[in-house]
Motif scaffolding. Structure first.
Motif, PDB file in Angstrom:
ATOM      1  N   ASP A 165       0.842  -1.204   0.000  1.00 24.13           N
ATOM      2  CA  ASP A 165       0.000   0.000   0.000  1.00 24.13           C
ATOM      3  C   ASP A 165       0.877   1.254   0.000  1.00 24.13           C
ATOM      4  N   LYS A 166       0.254   2.393  -0.239  1.00 18.71           N
ATOM      5  CA  LYS A 166       0.995   3.609  -0.566  1.00 18.71           C
ATOM      6  C   LYS A 166       2.003   4.018   0.511  1.00 18.71           C
ATOM      7  N   GLY A 167       1.589   3.976   1.766  1.00 18.40           N
ATOM      8  CA  GLY A 167       2.471   4.387   2.859  1.00 18.40           C
ATOM      9  C   GLY A 167       3.719   3.538   2.927  1.00 18.40           C
ATOM     10  N   LEU A 168       3.495   2.248   2.844  1.00 12.37           N
ATOM     11  CA  LEU A 168       4.600   1.295   2.927  1.00 12.37           C
ATOM     12  C   LEU A 168       5.523   1.440   1.721  1.00 12.37           C
ATOM     13  N   ARG A 169       4.915   1.731   0.572  1.00 16.07           N
ATOM     14  CA  ARG A 169       5.680   1.899  -0.659  1.00 16.07           C
ATOM     15  C   ARG A 169       6.664   3.055  -0.507  1.00 16.07           C
ATOM     16  N   GLU A 170       6.201   4.146   0.053  1.00 12.97           N
ATOM     17  CA  GLU A 170       7.052   5.315   0.297  1.00 12.97           C
ATOM     18  C   GLU A 170       8.243   4.936   1.162  1.00 12.97           C
ATOM     19  N   GLU A 171       7.940   4.219   2.258  1.00 11.05           N
ATOM     20  CA  GLU A 171       8.978   3.849   3.210  1.00 11.05           C
ATOM     21  C   GLU A 171       9.996   2.904   2.563  1.00 11.05           C
ATOM     22  N   MET A 172       9.489   1.891   1.861  1.00 16.34           N
ATOM     23  CA  MET A 172      10.370   0.872   1.276  1.00 16.34           C
ATOM     24  C   MET A 172      11.241   1.438   0.165  1.00 16.34           C
ATOM     25  N   LYS A 173      10.702   2.448  -0.531  1.00 17.17           N
ATOM     26  CA  LYS A 173      11.422   3.117  -1.597  1.00 17.17           C
ATOM     27  C   LYS A 173      12.768   3.626  -1.084  1.00 17.17           C
ATOM     28  N   PHE A 174      12.730   4.372   0.005  1.00 18.63           N
ATOM     29  CA  PHE A 174      13.948   4.946   0.557  1.00 18.63           C
ATOM     30  C   PHE A 174      14.823   3.866   1.179  1.00 18.63           C
ATOM     31  N   TRP A 175      14.169   2.877   1.772  1.00 19.25           N
ATOM     32  CA  TRP A 175      14.919   1.815   2.418  1.00 19.25           C
ATOM     33  C   TRP A 175      15.731   1.005   1.392  1.00 19.25           C
ATOM     34  N   ILE A 176      15.083   0.645   0.282  1.00 20.63           N
ATOM     35  CA  ILE A 176      15.787  -0.124  -0.764  1.00 20.63           C
ATOM     36  C   ILE A 176      16.937   0.686  -1.336  1.00 20.63           C
ATOM     37  N   LYS A 177      16.689   1.967  -1.579  1.00 17.64           N
ATOM     38  CA  LYS A 177      17.733   2.852  -2.118  1.00 17.64           C
ATOM     39  C   LYS A 177      18.934   2.902  -1.177  1.00 17.64           C
ATOM     40  N   ASP A 178      18.669   3.066   0.132  1.00 23.26           N
ATOM     41  CA  ASP A 178      19.755   3.130   1.116  1.00 23.26           C
ATOM     42  C   ASP A 178      20.548   1.835   1.147  1.00 23.26           C
ATOM     43  N   LEU A 179      19.832   0.724   1.128  1.00 25.52           N
ATOM     44  CA  LEU A 179      20.483  -0.586   1.175  1.00 25.52           C
ATOM     45  C   LEU A 179      21.370  -0.772  -0.057  1.00 25.52           C
ATOM     46  N   GLN A 180      20.839  -0.398  -1.209  1.00 26.96           N
ATOM     47  CA  GLN A 180      21.599  -0.540  -2.460  1.00 26.96           C
ATOM     48  C   GLN A 180      22.877   0.296  -2.406  1.00 26.96           C
ATOM     49  N   LYS A 181      22.774   1.491  -1.869  1.00 24.98           N
ATOM     50  CA  LYS A 181      23.934   2.383  -1.770  1.00 24.98           C
ATOM     51  C   LYS A 181      24.986   1.790  -0.855  1.00 24.98           C
ATOM     52  N   LYS A 182      24.505   1.239   0.257  1.00 25.66           N
ATOM     53  CA  LYS A 182      25.412   0.660   1.244  1.00 25.66           C
ATOM     54  C   LYS A 182      26.141  -0.546   0.643  1.00 25.66           C
ATOM     55  N   LEU A 183      25.408  -1.373  -0.067  1.00 22.73           N
ATOM     56  CA  LEU A 183      25.999  -2.596  -0.632  1.00 22.73           C
ATOM     57  C   LEU A 183      26.748  -2.314  -1.934  1.00 22.73           C
ATOM     58  N   ARG A 184      26.482  -1.170  -2.557  1.00 22.83           N
ATOM     59  CA  ARG A 184      27.057  -0.816  -3.857  1.00 22.83           C
ATOM     60  C   ARG A 184      26.861  -1.922  -4.885  1.00 22.83           C
ATOM     61  N   ILE A 185      25.689  -2.519  -4.880  1.00 27.13           N
ATOM     62  CA  ILE A 185      25.421  -3.612  -5.810  1.00 27.13           C
ATOM     63  C   ILE A 185      24.750  -3.043  -7.068  1.00 27.13           C
ATOM     64  N   THR A 186      25.265  -3.446  -8.209  1.00 22.56           N
ATOM     65  CA  THR A 186      24.683  -3.015  -9.490  1.00 22.56           C
ATOM     66  C   THR A 186      23.239  -3.485  -9.551  1.00 22.56           C
ATOM     67  N   THR A 187      22.306  -2.534  -9.769  1.00 17.09           N
ATOM     68  CA  THR A 187      20.882  -2.861  -9.637  1.00 17.09           C
ATOM     69  C   THR A 187      20.085  -2.394 -10.858  1.00 17.09           C
ATOM     70  N   VAL A 188      19.242  -3.275 -11.362  1.00 19.43           N
ATOM     71  CA  VAL A 188      18.290  -2.879 -12.403  1.00 19.43           C
ATOM     72  C   VAL A 188      16.895  -3.012 -11.815  1.00 19.43           C
ATOM     73  N   TYR A 189      16.165  -1.904 -11.834  1.00 21.24           N
ATOM     74  CA  TYR A 189      14.889  -1.792 -11.149  1.00 21.24           C
ATOM     75  C   TYR A 189      13.795  -1.524 -12.178  1.00 21.24           C
ATOM     76  N   VAL A 190      12.807  -2.378 -12.229  1.00 13.29           N
ATOM     77  CA  VAL A 190      11.718  -2.216 -13.199  1.00 13.29           C
ATOM     78  C   VAL A 190      10.498  -1.621 -12.512  1.00 13.29           C
ATOM     79  N   THR A 191       9.959  -0.546 -13.095  1.00 17.41           N
ATOM     80  CA  THR A 191       8.771   0.064 -12.514  1.00 17.41           C
ATOM     81  C   THR A 191       7.954   0.830 -13.571  1.00 17.41           C
ATOM     82  N   HIS A 192       6.644   0.952 -13.329  1.00 17.51           N
ATOM     83  CA  HIS A 192       5.827   1.824 -14.167  1.00 17.51           C
ATOM     84  C   HIS A 192       5.589   3.145 -13.438  1.00 17.51           C
TER      85      HIS A 192
END
Ligand code: ADP
Ligand code: ADP
Length: 225
Positions: A165-192
């Motif tokens: 749901d929308k609230g959780l989506r907002e939260e997870m958005k930033f969380w995934i971004k932070d995690l990716q930055k920390k891990l420096r893992i090459t990421t391909v993200y698919v979204t509409h």
């Protein structure tokens, strides 16, 4: 050198192309989003990178290696789907350990890695829980942990937030971004979802009708949509 390189990547089904002559270079540690409406070819592109779908023509490179003909299990690539698909009859720890057991990793090493993965995704103490005892966001974290624990070179995310749901989506958005930055893992993200792509990405490839029609930073895309 780019970490992922797609060369004239094409997939046709009968008459039409799901993906047409996609050329793309993604750098090491980059967060790259494929953005576009439903049916434009994002998922097919991602599944070709993962190896679940064989291209009709074109090539896929990771580093210097041409992986176009490699089966998925030899690609060193982790993928997370929209419907996380964690196993309901296994608890969180067993879910995360699943891929490592398949690889016949020693038990002590599995335990160490599972613990580290739980920490990475903020689920320390959740080892014994089952799917029905987890929120949607927590299930998606487990799905991510299950992939990250295998330490893949490349992470693919296919609309990972769209079931939330929308609230959780907002939260997870930033969380995934932070995690990716920390891990420096090459990421391909698919979204509409343009907002997700603009918030999370280093660069965005805009897809329309099976083709990439624009590539740029979030600022480029925002100013010239
Ligand atoms: P997106 O992920 O952007 O929603 P897809 O990659 O799933 O788009 O699909 C791109 C196009 O290819 C769509 O028109 C879809 O209907 C078609 N397509 C995808 N998979 C198949 C398939 N297995 N057989 C026939 N057509 C397919
Ligand atoms: P997602 O929503 O996770 O991107 P889809 O629901 O689009 O996945 O597709 C699920 C499966 O159905 C995929 O394996 C895809 O290749 C296949 N598929 C998608 N569109 C078509 C189609 N038009 N004809 C046949 N198979 C399709």
């Amino acid at each position: 050198m780019s970490d992922i390189r797609l060369v004239n990547l094409t997939k046709s089904y009968g008459e039409g192309n799901a993906v047409s002559e996609v050329n793309l270079e993604i750098g090491e540690g980059e967060f790259f989003s494929l953005l576009g409406p439903s049916g434009c070819g994002k998922s097919t592109t991602l599944r070709m990178i993962a190896g679940f779908i064989r291209p009709t023509s074109g090539q896929i490179f990771v580093g210097r290696d041409d992986i176009t003909a490699l089966p998925p299990e030899r690609r060193d690539i982790g993928i997370v789907f929209q419907n996380y698909a964690i196993f309901p009859h296994m608890n969180v720890a067993e879910n995360i350990a699943f891929g490592l057991k398949l690889r016949k990793m020693p038990k002590a090493e599995i335990a160490r890695r599972v613990e580290a993965a739980l920490k990475q995704v903020g689920l320390v103490g959740y080892d014994d829980r089952y799917q029905r005892q987890l929120s949607g966001g927590e299930q998606q974290r487990v799905a991510l942990a299950r992939v990250l624990v295998t330490e893949p070179r490349i992470l693919l995310l296919d609309e990972p937030l769209s079931a939330l749901d929308k609230g959780l989506r907002e939260e997870m958005k930033f969380w995934i971004k932070d995690l990716q930055k920390k891990l420096r893992i090459t990421t391909v993200y698919v979204t509409h979802d343009q907002d997700e792509a603009l918030t999370m990405s280093d660069r965005i490839g805009v897809m329309s009708k099976s083709r990439i029609v624009q590539i740029g930073t979030p600022q480029d895309i925002y100013e010239r949509p």
